[in-house]
Each structure stands twice: as C-alpha cells, then as structure tokens.
Design a protein around this motif. Structure first.
Motif, PDB file in Angstrom:
ATOM      1  N   PHE A 101       0.835  -1.215   0.000  1.00 12.10           N
ATOM      2  CA  PHE A 101       0.000   0.000   0.000  1.00 12.10           C
ATOM      3  C   PHE A 101       0.859   1.250   0.000  1.00 12.10           C
ATOM      4  CE2 PHE A 101      -3.481  -2.474   2.405  1.00 12.10           C
ATOM      5  CZ  PHE A 101      -3.995  -2.961   1.218  1.00 12.10           C
ATOM      6  N   TRP A 102       1.888   1.276   0.864  1.00  9.21           N
ATOM      7  CA  TRP A 102       2.749   2.454   0.921  1.00  9.21           C
ATOM      8  C   TRP A 102       3.514   2.628  -0.381  1.00  9.21           C
ATOM      9  CZ3 TRP A 102       2.003   6.436   3.625  1.00  9.21           C
ATOM     10  CH2 TRP A 102       1.583   6.391   4.948  1.00  9.21           C
ATOM     11  N   ALA A 113       3.439  18.003   7.729  1.00  5.68           N
ATOM     12  CA  ALA A 113       4.007  17.480   8.972  1.00  5.68           C
ATOM     13  C   ALA A 113       3.196  16.288   9.494  1.00  5.68           C
ATOM     14  CB  ALA A 113       4.065  18.579  10.028  1.00  5.68           C
ATOM     15  N   ILE A 114       1.872  16.386   9.448  1.00  6.33           N
ATOM     16  CA  ILE A 114       1.023  15.276   9.888  1.00  6.33           C
ATOM     17  C   ILE A 114       1.217  14.070   8.980  1.00  6.33           C
ATOM     18  CG2 ILE A 114      -1.371  14.512  10.166  1.00  6.33           C
ATOM     19  CD1 ILE A 114      -2.049  17.386  11.020  1.00  6.33           C
ATOM     20  N   SER A 115       1.289  14.317   7.675  1.00  2.41           N
ATOM     21  CA  SER A 115       1.493  13.219   6.723  1.00  2.41           C
ATOM     22  C   SER A 115       2.810  12.511   6.971  1.00  2.41           C
ATOM     23  CB  SER A 115       1.458  13.735   5.290  1.00  2.41           C
ATOM     24  OG  SER A 115       0.182  14.167   4.939  1.00  2.41           O
ATOM     25  N   LEU A 116       3.877  13.284   7.147  1.00  2.00           N
ATOM     26  CA  LEU A 116       5.187  12.680   7.397  1.00  2.00           C
ATOM     27  C   LEU A 116       5.227  11.971   8.752  1.00  2.00           C
ATOM     28  CD1 LEU A 116       7.601  15.376   5.948  1.00  2.00           C
ATOM     29  CD2 LEU A 116       6.982  13.154   4.971  1.00  2.00           C
ATOM     30  N   GLY A 117       4.531  12.517   9.741  1.00  5.21           N
ATOM     31  CA  GLY A 117       4.449  11.856  11.049  1.00  5.21           C
ATOM     32  C   GLY A 117       3.739  10.510  10.964  1.00  5.21           C
ATOM     33  N   LEU A 118       2.639  10.467  10.218  1.00  5.01           N
ATOM     34  CA  LEU A 118       1.930   9.195  10.048  1.00  5.01           C
ATOM     35  C   LEU A 118       2.756   8.198   9.246  1.00  5.01           C
ATOM     36  CD1 LEU A 118      -1.701  10.474   9.450  1.00  5.01           C
ATOM     37  CD2 LEU A 118      -0.866   9.163  11.407  1.00  5.01           C
ATOM     38  N   LEU A 119       3.459   8.684   8.245  1.00  4.94           N
ATOM     39  CA  LEU A 119       4.327   7.811   7.462  1.00  4.94           C
ATOM     40  C   LEU A 119       5.441   7.248   8.340  1.00  4.94           C
ATOM     41  CD1 LEU A 119       5.324   6.699   4.704  1.00  4.94           C
ATOM     42  CD2 LEU A 119       6.601   8.817   4.461  1.00  4.94           C
ATOM     43  N   TRP A 130       1.739  -4.853  16.513  1.00  5.11           N
ATOM     44  CA  TRP A 130       2.493  -3.794  15.846  1.00  5.11           C
ATOM     45  C   TRP A 130       2.160  -3.706  14.372  1.00  5.11           C
ATOM     46  CZ3 TRP A 130       4.769   0.232  17.878  1.00  5.11           C
ATOM     47  CH2 TRP A 130       5.187   0.181  19.201  1.00  5.11           C
ATOM     48  N   ALA A 131       1.895  -4.849  13.742  1.00  5.01           N
ATOM     49  CA  ALA A 131       1.512  -4.837  12.326  1.00  5.01           C
ATOM     50  C   ALA A 131       0.186  -4.105  12.145  1.00  5.01           C
ATOM     51  CB  ALA A 131       1.409  -6.265  11.790  1.00  5.01           C
ATOM     52  N   PHE A 132      -0.752  -4.332  13.039  1.00  3.45           N
ATOM     53  CA  PHE A 132      -2.022  -3.629  12.943  1.00  3.45           C
ATOM     54  C   PHE A 132      -1.881  -2.153  13.304  1.00  3.45           C
ATOM     55  CE2 PHE A 132      -3.927  -7.853  12.712  1.00  3.45           C
ATOM     56  CZ  PHE A 132      -4.822  -7.634  11.682  1.00  3.45           C
ATOM     57  N   CYS A 133      -0.920  -1.804  14.160  1.00  2.00           N
ATOM     58  CA  CYS A 133      -0.628  -0.388  14.418  1.00  2.00           C
ATOM     59  C   CYS A 133      -0.105   0.276  13.146  1.00  2.00           C
ATOM     60  CB  CYS A 133       0.395  -0.240  15.538  1.00  2.00           C
ATOM     61  SG  CYS A 133      -0.242  -0.585  17.170  1.00  2.00           S
ATOM     62  N   SER A 134       0.758  -0.410  12.427  1.00  2.00           N
ATOM     63  CA  SER A 134       1.271   0.117  11.168  1.00  2.00           C
ATOM     64  C   SER A 134       0.147   0.292  10.163  1.00  2.00           C
ATOM     65  CB  SER A 134       2.338  -0.833  10.610  1.00  2.00           C
ATOM     66  OG  SER A 134       2.804  -0.382   9.374  1.00  2.00           O
ATOM     67  N   LEU A 135      -0.751  -0.675  10.088  1.00  2.00           N
ATOM     68  CA  LEU A 135      -1.890  -0.583   9.186  1.00  2.00           C
ATOM     69  C   LEU A 135      -2.811   0.572   9.574  1.00  2.00           C
ATOM     70  CD1 LEU A 135      -3.490  -1.797   6.819  1.00  2.00           C
ATOM     71  CD2 LEU A 135      -4.645  -3.254   8.511  1.00  2.00           C
ATOM     72  N   SER A 136      -3.015   0.770  10.865  1.00  2.00           N
ATOM     73  CA  SER A 136      -3.897   1.863  11.292  1.00  2.00           C
ATOM     74  C   SER A 136      -3.280   3.226  10.989  1.00  2.00           C
ATOM     75  CB  SER A 136      -4.236   1.736  12.775  1.00  2.00           C
ATOM     76  OG  SER A 136      -3.090   1.883  13.568  1.00  2.00           O
ATOM     77  N   ALA A 137      -1.948   3.348  11.080  1.00  2.00           N
ATOM     78  CA  ALA A 137      -1.307   4.617  10.711  1.00  2.00           C
ATOM     79  C   ALA A 137      -1.462   4.870   9.214  1.00  2.00           C
ATOM     80  CB  ALA A 137       0.175   4.598  11.092  1.00  2.00           C
ATOM     81  N   VAL A 196      -3.999   3.769   7.383  1.00  2.00           N
ATOM     82  CA  VAL A 196      -5.416   4.131   7.194  1.00  2.00           C
ATOM     83  C   VAL A 196      -5.649   5.575   7.615  1.00  2.00           C
ATOM     84  CG1 VAL A 196      -7.759   3.644   8.001  1.00  2.00           C
ATOM     85  CG2 VAL A 196      -6.268   1.768   7.315  1.00  2.00           C
ATOM     86  N   ALA A 197      -5.039   6.010   8.717  1.00  2.00           N
ATOM     87  CA  ALA A 197      -5.178   7.402   9.155  1.00  2.00           C
ATOM     88  C   ALA A 197      -4.597   8.353   8.112  1.00  2.00           C
ATOM     89  CB  ALA A 197      -4.485   7.597  10.504  1.00  2.00           C
TER      90      ALA A 197
END
Length: 129
Positions: free
Chosen positions: A41-42, A60-66, A106-113, A115-116
């Motif tokens: 996806f990324w 900044a928000i985009s780079l933080g989520l990335l 952690w994998a689902f945390c990565s997926l949620s970031a 999605v955000a």
C-alpha cells in the motif's frame, strides 16, 4: 492419587501448549500478510506522480503518520524475525507465542497509521475542492 492428578494436569498443559502453537502459526500468517499488504500500500501510494500536500501542518502530519507506520512496521518485522528459529522448551514456546502476538499488534498499528494517512488525504481532497 497425586500421580493421577499430575498426569491429568500434564495432559491439559500439553493440549494448551499445542493450541498455543497452532494459534501462533495462524497469527504469524496474519502478521506476514498484514506487513506485506502495508508495504504494498505504501509503495503504491508514494509513487512519484502523487503530489505531497503543500500546507506545512498537513505535510508534517502526513510525514508523522508515514514515520509512525514505518516504525511500527519495523518493530513488527523485528519480532517476527526473532521467532524464525524453532524452540523446543515449553518456556521458549511461550516466549515465541508472546512475540508473535506482539508482532501482530504492531503490524495492525502500522496498518492503522496507513489508514489514518489515507483518511487524512481523503478529507483534505474533499475540503480543498
């Protein structure tokens, strides 16, 4: 009497350990597929043709989520890498099961970031137009 109770308890422990191993294999497959999906996806979303947001706070928000998604992805991959070799002792099996479940989290945390981030891009596109 005590010997019968011990044998019964050992049978239950063996069944529980077998169930935990089976659950860990299932969780490992889920984790690997989620990590592969997030990476794909990324890769697809960050193609050079897509422009990054021009606004400073939005960038900044985009780079933080990335960054958050990438860090969570790396932590999950690390936990999976630790569990690659088979364990023979029951305590080692329990550690492996615990690490696999943490890798899945952690994998689902990565997926949620991801999605955000995707939701942020969608809402931004709606508000800009």
């Amino acid at each position: 009497m005590l010997g019968n109770q011990l044998r019964r308890d050992l049978r239950w422990l063996s069944r529980d350990l077998h169930w935990l191993k089976r659950q860990a294999r299932k969780d490992r497959r889920i984790t690997v597929s989620v990590l592969t999906g997030v990476l794909a996806f990324w890769y697809r979303q960050l193609s050079p043709a897509d422009p990054m947001p021009a606004s400073g706070p939005l960038l900044a928000i985009s780079l933080g989520l990335l960054t958050a998604s990438g860090a969570a992805w790396l932590v999950s991959a690390y936990f999976l890498a630790i569990t690659a070799r088979p364990q023979r002792e029951p305590v080692e099996v329990l550690r492996r099961v615990s690490r696999i479940s943490r890798a899945k989290e952690w994998a689902f945390c990565s997926l949620s970031a991801y999605v955000a981030w995707h939701l942020l891009q969608f809402v931004t596109a709606l508000l800009v137009r």
